[in-house]
Write a protein that holds these residues in place. Structure first.
Motif, mmCIF file in Angstrom:
data_model
loop_
_atom_site.group_PDB
_atom_site.id
_atom_site.type_symbol
_atom_site.label_atom_id
_atom_site.label_comp_id
_atom_site.label_asym_id
_atom_site.label_seq_id
_atom_site.Cartn_x
_atom_site.Cartn_y
_atom_site.Cartn_z
ATOM 1 N N ALA A 575 0.834 -1.212 0.000
ATOM 2 C CA ALA A 575 0.000 0.000 0.000
ATOM 3 C C ALA A 575 0.863 1.254 0.000
ATOM 4 O O ALA A 575 0.594 2.216 -0.737
ATOM 5 C CB ALA A 575 -0.928 -0.012 1.224
ATOM 6 N N ILE A 576 1.933 1.253 0.824
ATOM 7 C CA ILE A 576 2.841 2.404 0.882
ATOM 8 C C ILE A 576 3.520 2.607 -0.470
ATOM 9 O O ILE A 576 3.686 3.736 -0.947
ATOM 10 C CB ILE A 576 3.888 2.198 1.990
ATOM 11 C CG1 ILE A 576 3.206 2.232 3.367
ATOM 12 C CG2 ILE A 576 4.973 3.267 1.917
ATOM 13 C CD1 ILE A 576 4.124 1.877 4.510
ATOM 14 N N THR A 577 3.916 1.485 -1.082
ATOM 15 C CA THR A 577 4.591 1.564 -2.381
ATOM 16 C C THR A 577 3.661 2.140 -3.441
ATOM 17 O O THR A 577 4.076 2.959 -4.269
ATOM 18 C CB THR A 577 5.070 0.165 -2.804
ATOM 19 O OG1 THR A 577 5.886 -0.392 -1.766
ATOM 20 C CG2 THR A 577 5.878 0.232 -4.082
ATOM 21 N N ILE A 578 2.402 1.715 -3.399
ATOM 22 C CA ILE A 578 1.424 2.254 -4.354
ATOM 23 C C ILE A 578 1.212 3.746 -4.119
ATOM 24 O O ILE A 578 1.139 4.540 -5.065
ATOM 25 C CB ILE A 578 0.096 1.477 -4.247
ATOM 26 C CG1 ILE A 578 0.296 0.045 -4.779
ATOM 27 C CG2 ILE A 578 -1.008 2.181 -5.025
ATOM 28 C CD1 ILE A 578 -0.890 -0.854 -4.559
ATOM 29 N N LEU A 579 1.150 4.140 -2.846
ATOM 30 C CA LEU A 579 1.021 5.571 -2.528
ATOM 31 C C LEU A 579 2.252 6.340 -2.993
ATOM 32 O O LEU A 579 2.146 7.469 -3.482
ATOM 33 C CB LEU A 579 0.830 5.755 -1.016
ATOM 34 C CG LEU A 579 -0.521 5.314 -0.451
ATOM 35 C CD1 LEU A 579 -0.536 5.439 1.065
ATOM 36 C CD2 LEU A 579 -1.661 6.123 -1.063
ATOM 37 N N LEU A 580 3.423 5.715 -2.846
ATOM 38 C CA LEU A 580 4.652 6.340 -3.323
ATOM 39 C C LEU A 580 4.600 6.501 -4.840
ATOM 40 O O LEU A 580 5.042 7.515 -5.393
ATOM 41 C CB LEU A 580 5.860 5.485 -2.912
ATOM 42 C CG LEU A 580 7.235 6.157 -2.927
ATOM 43 C CD1 LEU A 580 7.275 7.361 -2.004
ATOM 44 C CD2 LEU A 580 8.309 5.148 -2.523
ATOM 45 N N GLY A 581 4.061 5.466 -5.504
ATOM 46 C CA GLY A 581 3.887 5.562 -6.954
ATOM 47 C C GLY A 581 2.930 6.675 -7.333
ATOM 48 O O GLY A 581 3.157 7.401 -8.308
ATOM 49 N N CYS A 582 1.850 6.830 -6.541
ATOM 50 C CA CYS A 582 0.914 7.934 -6.786
ATOM 51 C C CYS A 582 1.613 9.277 -6.591
ATOM 52 O O CYS A 582 1.402 10.217 -7.369
ATOM 53 C CB CYS A 582 -0.283 7.826 -5.844
ATOM 54 S SG CYS A 582 -1.345 6.392 -6.151
ATOM 55 N N THR A 660 1.162 -5.208 -7.622
ATOM 56 C CA THR A 660 1.688 -3.916 -7.169
ATOM 57 C C THR A 660 2.309 -3.142 -8.328
ATOM 58 O O THR A 660 2.038 -1.952 -8.513
ATOM 59 C CB THR A 660 2.738 -4.136 -6.064
ATOM 60 O OG1 THR A 660 2.164 -4.908 -5.007
ATOM 61 C CG2 THR A 660 3.221 -2.807 -5.507
ATOM 62 N N VAL A 661 3.151 -3.820 -9.107
ATOM 63 C CA VAL A 661 3.805 -3.158 -10.245
ATOM 64 C C VAL A 661 2.771 -2.687 -11.261
ATOM 65 O O VAL A 661 2.840 -1.568 -11.774
ATOM 66 C CB VAL A 661 4.814 -4.123 -10.909
ATOM 67 C CG1 VAL A 661 5.369 -3.522 -12.196
ATOM 68 C CG2 VAL A 661 5.954 -4.437 -9.957
ATOM 69 N N PHE A 662 1.791 -3.541 -11.546
ATOM 70 C CA PHE A 662 0.756 -3.186 -12.515
ATOM 71 C C PHE A 662 -0.028 -1.971 -12.042
ATOM 72 O O PHE A 662 -0.361 -1.085 -12.840
ATOM 73 C CB PHE A 662 -0.186 -4.377 -12.721
ATOM 74 C CG PHE A 662 -1.215 -4.166 -13.784
ATOM 75 C CD1 PHE A 662 -0.876 -4.243 -15.131
ATOM 76 C CD2 PHE A 662 -2.521 -3.878 -13.449
ATOM 77 C CE1 PHE A 662 -1.824 -4.036 -16.118
ATOM 78 C CE2 PHE A 662 -3.481 -3.669 -14.425
ATOM 79 C CZ PHE A 662 -3.130 -3.753 -15.767
ATOM 80 N N THR A 663 -0.311 -1.911 -10.747
ATOM 81 C CA THR A 663 -1.060 -0.780 -10.200
ATOM 82 C C THR A 663 -0.264 0.514 -10.311
ATOM 83 O O THR A 663 -0.795 1.550 -10.722
ATOM 84 C CB THR A 663 -1.418 -1.046 -8.725
ATOM 85 O OG1 THR A 663 -2.173 -2.253 -8.640
ATOM 86 C CG2 THR A 663 -2.225 0.101 -8.153
ATOM 87 N N ILE A 664 1.039 0.441 -9.940
ATOM 88 C CA ILE A 664 1.876 1.645 -9.913
ATOM 89 C C ILE A 664 2.150 2.181 -11.308
ATOM 90 O O ILE A 664 2.069 3.385 -11.554
ATOM 91 C CB ILE A 664 3.199 1.351 -9.186
ATOM 92 C CG1 ILE A 664 2.936 1.091 -7.700
ATOM 93 C CG2 ILE A 664 4.188 2.501 -9.354
ATOM 94 C CD1 ILE A 664 4.152 0.632 -6.947
ATOM 95 N N TYR A 665 2.465 1.286 -12.242
ATOM 96 C CA TYR A 665 2.946 1.733 -13.550
ATOM 97 C C TYR A 665 1.898 1.691 -14.653
ATOM 98 O O TYR A 665 2.179 2.110 -15.774
ATOM 99 C CB TYR A 665 4.158 0.898 -13.961
ATOM 100 C CG TYR A 665 5.368 1.182 -13.110
ATOM 101 C CD1 TYR A 665 6.132 2.327 -13.316
ATOM 102 C CD2 TYR A 665 5.740 0.333 -12.072
ATOM 103 C CE1 TYR A 665 7.228 2.609 -12.530
ATOM 104 C CE2 TYR A 665 6.845 0.607 -11.279
ATOM 105 C CZ TYR A 665 7.577 1.745 -11.515
ATOM 106 O OH TYR A 665 8.667 2.031 -10.726
#
Length: 678
Positions: A575-582, A660-665
């Motif tokens: 979740a933190i990583t996705i927020l970081l991606g956002c 996670t990767v798919f969500t971020i990128y």
């Protein structure tokens, strides 16, 4: 042809009344006016018009570039989009741009920026080329080069619109306009005009466009690269953390399996005592079985039969004659199917005969396993056999079989057994089995570590028989009707069945017999770490538990807590990583908006821009996913080699990484595209 424009205002302040501008093939249209008269506003109004009829290429005073793309790549991008093969090396040399092709726009001087923007505009495939003050601050050498390049456009049937203060440039225009007092007035025109050489049907080729996004990423700012690196590291850690949680879980599970069975013996307790009495519990009905099966993580439920042969004299059927040797319990020992000798086990701690299921053996409780479907004997019982036979090694018992008596249940009797309450003043009737004697002859299949085999048994002597060997005996001796026995004396020799005699004898005891049904079941749990939860659920439902499960709940809880901690940590990190991606997307919004504006500027529609971006996001996601999965896969492989950890749970971890990767990128950028406007 004429270009129409509406009245131009800024915050209700009038800038320019509506009007028309005439353009023609091979002609220049020039628009002049004092500073602040509205030339730039008119330029933007024409630039932003719907381009359904003609394609307009514009060059504003503030050049528009892709900030992280080199000038050379700008030309290559236009060449790929418009599928042009024009040679522009001479134009590049005439504008002295050959030394800036490998530079990004921020590295260029002001003059280089303006010359590069001018040439890039001319290199586009358009019908009308529009320039805002193209020769401002340009020396005579570059001025001649500009005119030469524009002349080639005119020769190709194109039209040019110039917004300029340059009088000489203004004078060469075939159509001249002057902005005065908020009006656009034509002061010169030619009577003979030519049609534009329209390029509106030119198909744009966007297949190669996503590759330029990757080229832009190479020159992105360092702090953005650092953040993206952190995202990649965090994504790998997500998988490693999840995988490590499974390592801890499986390691703990292996330890627990060595000290724990997944089998629970479930029965109904008495209000004053929940001790397991090996067959003397309250019978279970269909409703009980359904309730037990409804508990989460209960995999299978099987009836069982347990009996302490030490108590069989108390449980025999008083209505039939029985010959029991009250002083001993004799077991016949056979070697290779030939009688060898008799053995009398020490029954001071009882002599249990219990059932087990061949498909659900508690392997953790087996010390020596010969296989087969015979009998498993307790360690104490095995040691007594070896002493009597005269052997030392456990393995030698593999050649021996046992013939022994077994008490077969026929009735479940209420009233024969009695027990006192907590204060010893109140007597309660209890259930007990009524049995008949029969005989079993079976090979020894193995030796237990102690005397437990699924159940928690504190007795020394125990013989565990595969249930299918007892079922025929139960079927043979079964009863199919109920009865009531009235007993008139202490030794139970004077009794009446169902009917009281007329002489009105005093009834000492009443035994109520019903055809035997199991009083306990083996409940098998699907996951051994869930045993404590199942135990608690069953206890909450009012059942009692007997099992090799003793006091290992903290071990189970520890393994479960560690697993949940790592699993929760991995999900939280995801979740933190996705927020970081956002956050990364938010920080790049300005650059992304400029990119959209540039693509819009060179003729791409909003739909085409979104499609190009989607292609890039998908390709970028594939690259990132491949890189992350390779690193994670190597990590999982090393973990499996170092700690002998099964790779299968890593597949789930890789799935979590992929999501996670798919969500971020991919997902986050596509969503942000919908809310970003040029």
């Amino acid at each position: 042809m004429e270009i129409l424009f509406d009245t131009i205002k800024y915050k209700e302040h009038l800038i320019l009344y509506d009007g028309t501008i005439t353009v023609s093939g091979k002609c220049i249209t020039a628009i002049a006016g004092e500073s602040g008269s509205g030339k730039t506003s008119l330029f933007k109004a024409i630039e932003n018009q719907s381009r359904t009829n003609v394609r307009i290429a514009s060059c504003p005073q503030e050049p528009l570039f892709l900030d992280r793309l080199t000038i050379g790549n700008h030309f290559s991008l236009l060449k790929d989009i418009y599928q042009k093969n024009d040679e522009i090396e001479n134009d590049i040399q005439s504008l002295q741009l050959e030394n800036v092709l490998d530079k990004i726009p921020a590295q260029l001087s002001g003059g280089e920026n303006k010359r590069a923007a001018f040439l890039l505009t001319c290199f586009q495939e358009a019908d009308i080329y529009m320039f805002d003050e193209p020769t401002a601050s340009v020396n005579s050498e570059y001025r001649e080069a500009y005119l030469s390049i524009m002349k080639k456009l005119l020769n190709n049937g194109k039209s040019i619109i110039l917004f300029t203060h340059d009088k000489e440039l203004f004078e060469i225009a075939e159509f001249q306009y002057q902005i005065h007092q908020h009006e656009l007035k034509q002061i010169k025109s030619v009577s003979k005009t030519e049609k534009l050489s329209l390029s509106k049907d030119t198909d744009l080729s966007l297949l190669q466009t996503p590759s330029y996004f990757f080229k832009m990423k190479k020159s992105q700012k360092k702090y953005l690269k650092v953040i993206e690196t952190i995202i990649i590291i965090c994504t790998v850690l997500i998988g490693i953390g999840y995988s490590y949680s499974n390592i801890v879980y499986h390691s703990q599970q292996a330890i627990v399996k060595q000290m724990q069975s997944d089998e629970l013996i479930v029965y109904k307790p008495w209000p004053i005592d929940d001790t397991y009495t090996y067959g003397a519990e309250t019978p279970l009905n269909e409703e009980d079985i359904q309730k037990i099966n409804s508990v989460s993580h209960v995999k299978e439920t099987e009836w069982r039969y347990d009996f302490d042969e030490y108590d069989r004299l108390l449980d025999y059927d008083i209505t039939e004659e029985h010959i029991f040797n009250e002083s001993s319990y004799t077991v016949g020992i056979y070697k290779n199917d030939s009688f060898f000798m008799s053995f009398e086990p020490d029954m001071s701690n009882g002599m249990l005969v219990c059932t087990y299921m061949k498909d659900n053996k508690s392997f953790s409780e087996i010390e020596v396993d010969f296989g087969g479907e015979g009998i498993y004997i307790s360690r104490f019982f095995a040691n007594g056999l070896k002493r009597n036979i005269g052997i030392k090694n456990d393995e030698e018992l593999q050649n021996y079989s046992l013939r022994f008596e077994i008490s077969v249940p026929t009735y479940t009797t209420y009233g024969r057994w009695k027990c006192a309450g907590g204060d010893d003043t109140e007597i309660y009737n209890r259930y007990s089995p009524t049995v008949e004697s029969d005989e079993l002859y079976l090979p020894i299949s193995g030796i237990l570590k102690w005397s437990s085999f699924g159940l928690q048994n504190t007795g020394a002597n125990a013989v565990f028989v595969e249930r299918s060997n007892i079922e025929p005996l139960i079927e043979k001796h079964k009863k199919d009707r109920e009865r009531t026995i009235y007993v008139f004396n202490e030794d139970c020799t004077d009794f009446s069945i169902d009917i009281l005699p007329e002489n009105n004898k005093e009834v000492l005891y009443i035994f109520e017999d019903k055809p035997w049904t199991p009083s306990s079941v083996s409940v098998f749990v699907d996951q051994i770490e869930c045993v404590p939860d199942v135990v608690e659920d069953l206890k909450d439902m009012g059942y009692a538990i007997n099992s090799a499960y003793t006091q290992q709940a903290p071990v189970f809880g520890g393994a479960k807590a560690i697993r949940e901690a790592f699993l929760t940590g991995s999900l939280l990190l995801a979740a933190i990583t996705i927020l970081l991606g956002c956050g990364l997307q938010i920080m790049q919004q300005k650059a992304e908006r400029n990119t959209d504006c540039y693509f819009r500027h060179i003729g791409l529609s909003s739909l085409e821009i979104r499609n190009v971006r989607k292609q890039f996001y998908i390709e970028n996601t594939k690259r990132k996913m491949l890189a992350v999965c390779v690193v994670s896969g190597i990590s999982f492989l090393l973990l499996s080699i170092l700690v002998r950890y099964p790779l299968l749970p890593s597949v789930t971890a890789l799935f979590l990484i992929a999501v996670t990767v798919f969500t971020i990128y991919c997902i986050v950028p596509i969503i942000s595209d919908r809310y970003r406007k040029c």
